[in-house]
Design a protein around this motif. Structure first.
Motif, short mmCIF file in Angstrom:
data_model
loop_
_atom_site.label_atom_id
_atom_site.label_comp_id
_atom_site.label_asym_id
_atom_site.label_seq_id
_atom_site.Cartn_x
_atom_site.Cartn_y
_atom_site.Cartn_z
N PRO A 171 0.56 -1.21 5.45
CA PRO A 171 -0.64 -0.51 5.96
C PRO A 171 -1.07 0.62 5.04
N ASP A 172 -2.35 0.96 5.11
CA ASP A 172 -2.90 2.02 4.25
C ASP A 172 -2.74 3.41 4.85
N THR A 173 -2.69 3.48 6.17
CA THR A 173 -2.61 4.78 6.83
C THR A 173 -1.53 4.76 7.91
N TYR A 174 -1.13 5.94 8.34
CA TYR A 174 -0.12 6.04 9.40
C TYR A 174 -0.64 5.43 10.69
N GLU A 175 -1.92 5.64 10.99
CA GLU A 175 -2.50 5.06 12.20
C GLU A 175 -2.45 3.54 12.14
N GLU A 176 -2.75 2.99 10.97
CA GLU A 176 -2.69 1.53 10.81
C GLU A 176 -1.25 1.04 10.96
N PHE A 177 -0.30 1.84 10.48
CA PHE A 177 1.10 1.43 10.66
C PHE A 177 1.47 1.38 12.14
N LEU A 178 1.07 2.40 12.90
CA LEU A 178 1.39 2.40 14.33
C LEU A 178 0.78 1.20 15.04
N ASP A 179 -0.43 0.80 14.64
CA ASP A 179 -1.04 -0.41 15.19
C ASP A 179 -0.24 -1.64 14.79
N TYR A 180 0.20 -1.68 13.54
CA TYR A 180 1.03 -2.79 13.05
C TYR A 180 2.32 -2.88 13.86
N TRP A 181 2.98 -1.73 14.06
CA TRP A 181 4.25 -1.72 14.79
C TRP A 181 4.05 -2.22 16.22
N ASP A 182 3.01 -1.74 16.87
CA ASP A 182 2.74 -2.17 18.24
C ASP A 182 2.45 -3.67 18.31
N HIS A 183 1.68 -4.16 17.34
CA HIS A 183 1.37 -5.60 17.30
C HIS A 183 2.65 -6.41 17.12
N MET A 184 3.52 -5.96 16.24
CA MET A 184 4.78 -6.68 16.03
C MET A 184 5.60 -6.71 17.31
N CYS A 185 5.69 -5.58 17.98
CA CYS A 185 6.50 -5.50 19.20
C CYS A 185 5.94 -6.37 20.32
#
Length: 339
Positions: A171-185
């Protein structure tokens, strides 16, 4: 027959490495939060979260000897993994760690293929390492600010780039990472026999650092008690979608006790001298930068008790030690990997 894989080290992989990554050194947030002994409390969380990725679980289940020597593999692998952050030549260590995974590939039960160096798989494993710093600090200290969390994310991109694996899934930003993590979970991670095996420590033999005269019955009791405690701690660290998927319950009382436990750990660790809160590989890096150890001294490796025996000692899949890949003469790989 060949299978074209994006992650292998090549000119194509080099060109997608960002050029504006932050430095990762003694003044970084990663240096402050990674390598703390509190990370041991995250062991079941990180191991189980990694194995919830269907492709990663397939690779571990079919190829790894992790379940045959869990203590030793855990204790020795943290050295090169930490070395990707702390070593004097971290890219060299990172490439060796990456190349331990070259031969881990196969076919899943649903007919799909997996490879440990698939960028999506490799990044997921990395995400559990760097994001584990945030989860650990939130639960057990030291205190962490929102600015430090964002700094850890930015530095995690530097950390990951050292492997020379495609940056595509990052991800490019921390916010995008949190969205990525939630999607994975919520939508990607799955329960697996590898996950349940990680979470069950009752069948583990005594750890290699335990005195050899320890009665087996005493260790069995300790393991049974420890299993309940660590499963409870891990449940507290899980996101709610993971608890639901795993069929684990978590009450308001559990959350209150969990927070109390975390505060107790943080308080106790404040009484420990800063130097001794650190894993040996991180402490070795601190000593180099402080001049207590020569900058060109050999890097600190895991004690011999953590190494596999016999011919397996030279098998590079065992992280044994970080230079084993070079001793085995594994070639640098192009984008084509033999099927």
């Amino acid at each position: 027959m060949t299978e074209v894989l994006e992650p292998a080290h090549s000119a194509a992989a080099d060109t997608d490495q960002p050029r504006d990554l932050p430095p990762l050194g003694p003044g970084s947030a990663t240096y402050r939060f990674f390598g703390d002994w509190r990370g041991l409390l995250m062991g079941l969380w990180s191991g189980s979260m990694q194995n919830m990725h269907p492709k990663l679980a397939a690779g571990v289940w079919e190829h790894s000897d992790f379940f045959g020597e869990r203590w030793e593999r855990l204790l020795r692998s943290v050295y090169p993994i930490g070395g990707v952050v702390f070593d004097p030549a971290p890219e060299k260590t990172a490439h060796e760690v990456r190349d331990y995974h070259l031969t881990i590939k196969g076919q899943m039960d649903d007919g799909g293929r997996y490879h440990a160096l698939d960028p999506d798989v490799f990044y997921w494993a990395h995400a559990t390492f760097w994001y584990g710093n945030i989860r650990c600090a939130e639960a057990f200290g030291p205190k962490i600010t929102e600015a430090e969390k964002r700094q850890l994310f930015e530095e995690s991109r530097t950390w990951y780039a050292r492997y020379g694996v495609s940056m595509r899934p990052v991800p490019d930003t921390y916010e995008e990472f949190l969205d990525y993590w939630d999607h994975m979970c919520r939508y990607v991670l799955r329960d697996h026999a590898a996950v349940r095996t990680v979470l069950d420590i009752t069948q583990l033999p005594p750890p290699p650092f335990m005195p050899s005269w320890t009665p087996r019955w005493l260790w069995k009791r300790m393991a049974a008690s420890g299993n309940k405690t660590f499963l409870w701690l891990t449940t507290g660290l899980y996101d709610e979608p993971i608890r639901e998927m795993m069929g684990l319950t978590w009450s308001a009382r559990d959350e209150k006790l969990f927070r109390l436990f975390g505060k107790t750990v943080a308080t106790v660790m404040r009484l420990v001298p800063a130097r001794y809160r650190r894993h040996p590989r991180a402490r070795d890096a601190d000593d180099r930068h402080a001049g207590r150890v020569p900058a060109d001294a050999p890097i600190l490796e895991t004690p011999a008790r953590n190494l596999p025996s016999g011919a397996e000692r030279d098998n590079p899949i065992h992280y044994c030690p970080v230079h084993a890949a070079r001793r085995a003469n594994l070639p640098w790989q192009s984008n084509e990997v033999d099927d």
